[in-house]
Design an enzyme around this catalytic site. Structure first.
Site, mmCIF file in Angstrom:
data_model
loop_
_atom_site.group_PDB
_atom_site.id
_atom_site.type_symbol
_atom_site.label_atom_id
_atom_site.label_comp_id
_atom_site.label_asym_id
_atom_site.label_seq_id
_atom_site.Cartn_x
_atom_site.Cartn_y
_atom_site.Cartn_z
ATOM 1 N N LYS A 182 1.500 0.782 -2.478
ATOM 2 C CA LYS A 182 1.045 1.883 -1.627
ATOM 3 C C LYS A 182 1.207 1.456 -0.177
ATOM 4 C CE LYS A 182 -3.266 2.692 -0.412
ATOM 5 N NZ LYS A 182 -4.708 3.048 -0.429
ATOM 6 N N THR B 299 -9.371 3.420 -3.602
ATOM 7 C CA THR B 299 -10.333 2.748 -2.736
ATOM 8 C C THR B 299 -11.105 1.699 -3.521
ATOM 9 O OG1 THR B 299 -10.626 4.966 -1.766
ATOM 10 C CG2 THR B 299 -11.828 3.181 -0.734
ATOM 11 N N GLU C 248 -5.811 10.795 -7.937
ATOM 12 C CA GLU C 248 -6.513 9.549 -7.594
ATOM 13 C C GLU C 248 -7.896 9.924 -7.078
ATOM 14 O OE1 GLU C 248 -6.729 6.545 -3.780
ATOM 15 O OE2 GLU C 248 -4.796 7.479 -4.258
#
Length: 208
Positions: free
Chosen positions: A128, A68, A38
């Site tokens: 998440k 993000t 990621e």
């Protein structure tokens, strides 16, 4: 969409890495057995360039995602240059709704049962849980009462010392940042990164 991910998968979080170093960093991760990555957009320009370089160099050899992500525009930019899944830092219902329309997997950041319920409305398969270390394994175990089929990616404070507990509690995958790839790492850190990756994978492989 279905995201084909094995139980006990390590996702390396790349943050603050120079695009000129990222290929070497990923080579070190692959040598250690980590194929999921990621790339954070905490620095958007640098992150997007890293994604582009990784996709051009490794293609289907790795599972490349972007993290993000706080806007739809960021998601679209990352998808256009090779990102295969989107990870958000927190829950935003409207953003999740728009990203799911792009026919790409989204792993949204959640913290509460209410946010998980909203995520499930969009047929999101993996959430998440962040910051995981502020909650603890018992919270994750309890979540599987009302959400028995929920796949959880634990992010935030996951280390070699505590990952086994989170795995036992029912986490499917783990996002590992600086404990795996030090922030600002360079090719000089390749050996350390490979060794870190092997240690994390070893913990899961030895789990009974």
């Amino acid at each position: 969409m279905n995201i084909d991910i094995e139980n006990g998968t390590i996702v390396a979080i790349i943050r603050g890495i120079s695009p000129s170093e990222v290929i070497d960093i990923q080579e070190a991760l692959l040598e250690g057995g980590v194929k999921w990555v990621e790339v954070s957009l905490s620095d958007e320009e640098k992150g997007l360039e890293c994604i582009q370089r990784l996709n051009q160099r490794f293609g289907e050899e790795i599972h490349l995602g972007v993290g993000t992500v706080t806007t739809l525009e960021q998601a679209k930019k990352a998808i256009a240059i090779g990102a295969k899944y989107i990870i958000t830092p927190g829950w935003n219902k409207e953003l999740a709704k728009e990203i799911t329309k792009l026919n790409i997997n989204i792993l949204p950041g959640v913290f509460t049962p209410g946010e998980i319920m909203e995520a499930l409305e969009f047929n999101i398969e993996i959430v998440k849980l962040f910051p995981a270390n502020n909650i603890g394994p018992s919270y994750i175990k309890n979540l599987h009462g009302p959400f028995p089929n929920l796949k959880i990616m634990a992010v935030g404070g996951i280390s070699l010392d505590n990952m086994r507990e989170y795995y036992k509690a029912g986490c499917t995958l783990f996002g590992i940042g600086s404990e795996l790839v030090p922030r600002g790492a360079t090719r000089a850190d390749k050996t350390q990164i490979t060794n870190n990756a092997k240690k994390f994978i070893s913990i899961l492989n030895n789990e009974e």
